[in-house]
Scaffold this active site. Structure first.
Site: not given
Length: 395
Positions: A138, A223, A252
């Site tokens: 994702f 990632d 984030k």
């Protein structure tokens, strides 16, 4: 409270289906709803609030910067961009950084860099460069990020997407060897898959990917938007195998749960393919984001939150693995990033945990994902263990 839900649902687009829980306050590892019920937050905004909700040092940095200047476009310099760049580059052991705003923007940037590097440096013919991605990944929901996704339900109706994407099972080094060819420009992966189910790679897989990238002159893109910055008990999840990627992607918790900021980090031999006009962001690297991110990184280091994640995470993992339950298929994770895989749907069990004061969310239908803030206290960990055990034991 029903009026609040109705008002939000009336005006919101319907691409979300949130839990019927409205939060109004957060502090540390706890949150409170509008009826003043408290919960231990084991979602953390999907690892956005590693430093805890409303950390006073991060709030102070935000307030002080907001009274000076909040926005400077990259047409000019600001007085703290270089300070932030030096700090994040030093932590990641990279020479250059490109600040963006969100994780999916970082992914889009990495795709552009990989394609440009493949053309300009590796000499791949125009429009022929290929990127290899993992099944179950994702990376976001923009068109470039969706192009990396193997999940057809995410992509249906949004085509045409980017071409020249190849897919393989996470951990299948044999398949990876068969996919690499002269047009392969990059391999992109999450060192631990989050949305995919807290999937930890087989031993030495990350090292083998690194070796193949070196052998075939391919970029390794990590990632770490969700798993980086202490979440797994290391500053970067890649450190579990002592491997450095060519490109780090962060986001984030880079903004401390207070302000959006993401980063693409690489050495100059990779980043130099971007020249003036080839990429940019109006808000990327703005003074407010940089001030907040500097404070967020300081909190991680000064308060030993990486070490705390390792210790508390191991305690949580050890206890969860002792639960006697017929519906538990596997308990896995690193640091404070843990997945409980069930043999049946997880939603009802998550709801029971919420009713007992532990806020959590399922992923992939049958997996309970736990990712509390790294500041979680001992008694809060003990409550999480107690509630989960009571909900799942003997089922």
């Amino acid at each position: 409270m029903n009026d609040l839900f109705a008002l939000t649902d009336q005006y919101s687009s319907n691409n979300y289906s949130p839990l019927k829980l409205a939060l109004t306050k957060g502090l540390g590892a706890k949150v409170w709803d509008v009826e003043d019920n408290s919960y231990i937050d084991c979602i953390s905004g999907f690892s956005v609030v590693n430093q805890g909700h409303c950390h006073p040092k991060i709030i102070k940095a935000f307030q002080e910067q907001s009274e000076k200047i909040t926005m400077v476009s990259r047409a000019l310099y600001s007085d703290n961009l270089g300070k932030w760049e030096e700090k994040i580059c030093s932590l990641a052991n990279k020479e250059k950084v490109l600040p963006m705003n969100t994780g999916t923007e970082a992914i889009e940037t990495a795709i552009k860099i990989a394609r440009k590097w493949g053309s300009d440096v590796k000499g791949i013919a125009e429009n022929q460069g290929e990127i290899i991605a993992m099944n179950g990944n994702f990376h976001g929901r923009t068109l470039g990020a969706l192009s990396l996704s193997s999940q057809e339900s995410y992509k249906k109706g949004f085509g045409p997407l980017l071409d020249n994407m190849q897919y393989m099972d996470f951990g299948d080094i044999t398949r990876l060897k068969s996919l690499i060819n002269e047009n392969t420009t990059a391999i992109v992966l999450e060192p631990i898959q989050g949305e995919g189910g807290v999937n930890v790679p087989p031993d030495y897989f990350i090292q083998e990917v690194r070796n193949l990238c070196d052998e075939h002159n391919v970029l390794f893109i990590a990632d770490e938007i969700q798993v980086g910055l202490g979440r797994t008990g290391k500053m970067f999840a890649m450190e579990w195998e002592g491997v450095e990627p060519d490109i780090y992607l962060l986001g984030k918790s880079l903004g401390g749960g207070l302000y959006p900021i993401s980063a693409v980090l690489a050495n100059d031999d990779v980043m130099k393919v971007l020249t003036p006009g080839t990429h940019g962001s109006t808000f990327g690297g703005n003074p407010l984001a940089c001030a907040v991110s500097i404070a967020a990184l300081d909190v991680l280091i000064d308060e030993n939150l990486i070490e705390r994640s390792a210790e508390q995470g191991q305690k949580l993992l050890n206890h969860l693995q002792l639960i006697d339950s017929n519906i538990i298929k596997d308990v896995r994770g690193r640091g404070l990033f843990i997945g409980i895989e069930l043999t049946e749907a997880a939603q009802s069990y998550c709801q029971q945990m919420i009713e007992q004061g532990v806020l959590c969310k399922e992923t992939q239908g049958n997996i309970i994902r736990l990712a509390p803030p790294l500041v979680i206290e001992d008694e809060e960990i003990d409550k999480v263990i107690k509630v989960i055990t009571e909900v799942l034991e003997k089922k």
